[in-house]
Design a protein around this motif. Structure first.
Motif, short mmCIF file in Angstrom:
data_model
loop_
_atom_site.label_atom_id
_atom_site.label_comp_id
_atom_site.label_asym_id
_atom_site.label_seq_id
_atom_site.Cartn_x
_atom_site.Cartn_y
_atom_site.Cartn_z
N ALA A 143 -6.52 -6.17 -4.51
CA ALA A 143 -7.03 -7.54 -4.67
C ALA A 143 -7.05 -7.95 -6.14
CB ALA A 143 -8.43 -7.64 -4.07
N ALA A 144 -7.56 -7.08 -7.00
CA ALA A 144 -7.64 -7.42 -8.43
C ALA A 144 -6.25 -7.55 -9.04
CB ALA A 144 -8.44 -6.35 -9.17
N GLY A 145 -5.31 -6.69 -8.61
CA GLY A 145 -3.96 -6.78 -9.15
C GLY A 145 -3.27 -8.08 -8.77
N THR A 146 -3.45 -8.53 -7.54
CA THR A 146 -2.84 -9.79 -7.12
C THR A 146 -3.42 -10.96 -7.90
OG1 THR A 146 -2.60 -8.84 -4.91
CG2 THR A 146 -2.24 -11.20 -5.12
N TRP A 147 -4.76 -10.97 -8.04
CA TRP A 147 -5.37 -12.04 -8.82
C TRP A 147 -4.93 -11.99 -10.29
CZ3 TRP A 147 -7.55 -16.30 -7.27
CH2 TRP A 147 -8.18 -16.36 -6.03
N ALA A 148 -4.88 -10.80 -10.86
CA ALA A 148 -4.48 -10.69 -12.26
C ALA A 148 -3.03 -11.14 -12.46
CB ALA A 148 -4.64 -9.24 -12.73
N VAL B 13 2.30 -18.50 -10.18
CA VAL B 13 1.73 -19.53 -9.31
C VAL B 13 1.75 -19.06 -7.85
CG1 VAL B 13 2.03 -21.88 -8.44
CG2 VAL B 13 2.29 -21.41 -10.89
N LEU B 14 2.89 -18.46 -7.46
CA LEU B 14 2.97 -17.95 -6.08
C LEU B 14 1.94 -16.85 -5.83
CD1 LEU B 14 6.85 -17.81 -5.56
CD2 LEU B 14 5.23 -19.50 -4.67
N ALA B 15 1.81 -15.94 -6.80
CA ALA B 15 0.81 -14.87 -6.66
C ALA B 15 -0.61 -15.42 -6.63
CB ALA B 15 0.96 -13.85 -7.79
N LEU B 16 -0.85 -16.49 -7.41
CA LEU B 16 -2.18 -17.09 -7.42
C LEU B 16 -2.54 -17.68 -6.06
CD1 LEU B 16 -4.58 -17.74 -9.30
CD2 LEU B 16 -3.50 -19.95 -9.76
N PHE B 17 -1.58 -18.30 -5.39
CA PHE B 17 -1.85 -18.85 -4.07
C PHE B 17 -1.79 -17.77 -2.98
CE2 PHE B 17 -1.16 -22.77 -6.30
CZ PHE B 17 -1.91 -23.70 -5.59
N LEU B 18 -1.14 -16.65 -3.30
CA LEU B 18 -1.09 -15.56 -2.33
C LEU B 18 -2.34 -14.68 -2.41
CD1 LEU B 18 0.63 -13.99 -0.24
CD2 LEU B 18 1.58 -12.69 -2.16
N ALA B 19 -3.00 -14.65 -3.56
CA ALA B 19 -4.16 -13.77 -3.76
C ALA B 19 -5.27 -14.00 -2.74
CB ALA B 19 -4.69 -13.92 -5.18
N PRO B 20 -5.64 -15.26 -2.40
CA PRO B 20 -6.68 -15.42 -1.39
C PRO B 20 -6.31 -14.84 -0.04
CG PRO B 20 -6.38 -17.45 -2.63
CD PRO B 20 -5.27 -16.53 -3.02
N TRP B 21 -5.02 -14.92 0.32
CA TRP B 21 -4.60 -14.35 1.60
C TRP B 21 -4.66 -12.82 1.56
CZ3 TRP B 21 -3.73 -17.34 5.78
CH2 TRP B 21 -3.58 -18.72 5.56
N VAL B 22 -4.27 -12.25 0.42
CA VAL B 22 -4.39 -10.79 0.28
C VAL B 22 -5.86 -10.36 0.36
CG1 VAL B 22 -4.01 -8.84 -1.28
CG2 VAL B 22 -2.27 -10.62 -1.06
N ALA B 23 -6.72 -11.08 -0.35
CA ALA B 23 -8.14 -10.75 -0.30
C ALA B 23 -8.71 -10.92 1.10
CB ALA B 23 -8.91 -11.63 -1.30
N GLU B 24 -8.28 -11.98 1.79
CA GLU B 24 -8.77 -12.21 3.15
C GLU B 24 -8.32 -11.10 4.09
OE1 GLU B 24 -10.88 -14.20 6.12
OE2 GLU B 24 -10.79 -14.64 3.97
N GLY B 25 -7.04 -10.68 3.95
CA GLY B 25 -6.55 -9.60 4.80
C GLY B 25 -7.27 -8.29 4.55
N LEU B 26 -7.51 -7.97 3.28
CA LEU B 26 -8.25 -6.74 2.96
C LEU B 26 -9.68 -6.83 3.46
CD1 LEU B 26 -6.94 -6.16 -0.67
CD2 LEU B 26 -6.27 -4.92 1.39
N ALA B 27 -10.30 -8.02 3.35
CA ALA B 27 -11.67 -8.19 3.85
C ALA B 27 -11.71 -8.05 5.37
CB ALA B 27 -12.23 -9.54 3.42
N ARG B 28 -10.68 -8.59 6.05
CA ARG B 28 -10.62 -8.45 7.51
C ARG B 28 -10.53 -6.98 7.90
NH1 ARG B 28 -13.08 -11.85 9.71
NH2 ARG B 28 -13.85 -12.16 7.61
N ALA B 29 -9.71 -6.23 7.15
CA ALA B 29 -9.60 -4.80 7.44
C ALA B 29 -10.94 -4.09 7.19
CB ALA B 29 -8.50 -4.19 6.57
N ASP B 30 -11.65 -4.51 6.15
CA ASP B 30 -12.95 -3.93 5.86
C ASP B 30 -13.94 -4.22 6.99
OD1 ASP B 30 -14.88 -2.59 4.50
OD2 ASP B 30 -15.35 -4.20 3.10
N VAL B 31 -13.92 -5.46 7.48
CA VAL B 31 -14.82 -5.82 8.58
C VAL B 31 -14.44 -5.05 9.84
CG1 VAL B 31 -15.54 -7.72 10.08
CG2 VAL B 31 -15.33 -8.08 7.62
#
Length: 406
Positions: A123-128, A163-181
């Motif tokens: 998640a941090a790598g995608t946002w960075a 820019v693409l990574a910035l808009f992709l980061a929320p989806w990556v974070a959401e997917g990882l959070a879904r896996a966590d849940v």
């Protein structure tokens, strides 16, 4: 819109993953330490105590984990319940050791300790990558003088990729959070199918227990009527019959028999009143639990102190169950406990009516062997309540009942 980089959901999801990196470092380390020490000392009693402590710590860690999911992701996951406490420590330890909930809650912090850094790094790598690529034109002038840093095509590619990574980061974070849940729901949450199956089994057993309790109550009423009121009424009829035969020849004797019949009628009324009180006391309906329990205390041969804090009356069914539990417990205190006194407390709060009956008698009551206590447990279970008995030999008896009353 919820997946935009600047949306509230995106930042909450990212914060959830960030906290999910820090928390397992603490909980996972504590659990690994406790499990290692407990398993290493398992040959002695200390190891069992450490493993029991690890199970309790894991349970509170699981509660905190589900609270974190609720706060950041607005996901409610109901915690898998711990096995109920048994009458002895050995049985409690055995039930904990055989419970999947204990093992899953103990392993969850350990697994989170292993995968937490990986999840947070993704998640941090995608946002960075997104932020650094998007802002590349703003800091390009500060980069060292190299060919690639001055190439406009490379600069455009980095900016577009950022820019693409910035808009992709929320989806990556959401997917990882879904896996966590999903992981928390599978290891810490209740299995709905198994829970429904267990609930059906409990209801079936409760229904059978209620039917048996009702049949036993009917037999008791019949026995009380036959041995008490019926015998009094038969004696009354015989006495009046004798008085009738002596009315003409011996008026004084007939008068004495009528006086005797009058006393027998009073005894029959008393017997009937006791039977009716055992079925359902009128004072409970008219004046509530406080007055009904005070009446029980007044009739008890053992001194009883009553403490009632029930401002809003619960349903009649809940009141009746609480009343009969106290009545049966005070009867047991008078017959078996050899106690000098007892205390009855009843409090309502947080959607639960909690009733406690404590005495200073000889203790030793066993819920698994006593038919009276088993009957009380069945009666309480019929309204989704719980009955616990703590009665060490020589240490008195404490009966605790919790009945839901929203």
């Amino acid at each position: 819109m919820r997946r935009l980089p600047w949306s509230r959901r995106s930042w909450l999801t990212t914060a959830h993953l960030a906290v999910g990196l820090v928390v397992p470092l603490v909980t996972g380390t504590v659990m690994v330490t406790l499990l290692s020490i407990g398993i290493g000392l398992l040959v002695v009693v200390v190891g069992v105590a450490v493993l029991a402590l690890a199970a309790v710590v894991a349970h509170w860690c699981a509660r905190f984990e589900l609270l974190r999911i609720d706060v950041f992701l607005d996901e409610q996951v109901r915690l898998r319940p711990f096995p109920p406490r048994q009458p002895s420590l050995v049985r409690t330890a055995g039930s904990w050791a055989a419970s999947p909930a204990v093992w899953l809650q103990s392993l969850h912090p350990v697994l989170r300790l292993a995968i937490g850094p990986v999840v947070a790094s993704l998640a941090a790598g995608t946002w960075a990558l997104g932020i650094s690529g998007t802002l590349y034109p703003a800091y390009r002038w500060a980069l060292p003088e190299q060919a690639w840093s001055r190439d406009p095509l490379i600069g455009a590619a980095l900016t577009v990729g950022g820019v693409l990574a910035l808009f992709l980061a929320p989806w990556v974070a959401e997917g990882l959070a879904r896996a966590d849940v999903a992981m928390a729901r599978g290891m810490l949450g209740t299995d709905e199918v198994a829970e429904l199956s267990q609930r059906v089994t409990e209801l079936r057993e409760t229904r059978a227990a209620v039917v048996d309790a009702a049949d036993e109550e009917r037999r008791r009423i019949e026995r009380d009527l036959h041995d008490g009121a019926q015998q009094q009424l038969v004696s009354l009829a015989m006495t009046l019959g004798l008085a009738k035969t002596l009315l003409d020849d011996d008026p004084e004797g007939a008068k004495a028999l009528v006086d005797q019949a009058h006393g027998e009628a009073k005894l029959a009324i008393t017997e009937l009143r006791n039977v009716v009180r055992g079925v359902f006391p009128a004072v409970l309906t008219d004046r509530g639990l406080d007055a009904a329990l005070s009446a029980l205390a007044a009739r008890s041969p053992v001194p009883v102190r009553i403490e009632v804090d029930v401002h809003d009356r619960p349903s009649p069914t809940v009141e009746a169950v609480a009343y009969f539990v106290v009545a049966e417990c005070l009867t047991n205190v008078a017959k078996h406990a050899q106690a000098r006194g007892a205390v009855v407390t009843a409090r309502r709060g947080h959607g639960v009516l909690r009733v406690e009956v404590a005495d200073d008698g000889r203790g030793g009551a066993d819920q698994l062997r006593g038919t009276g206590l088993r009957g009380l447990a069945d009666r309480v279970a019929a309204v989704d309540g719980r009955l616990d008995v703590h009665s060490p030999p020589g240490g008195g008896t404490l009966v605790t009942v919790e009945i839901p009353c929203p």
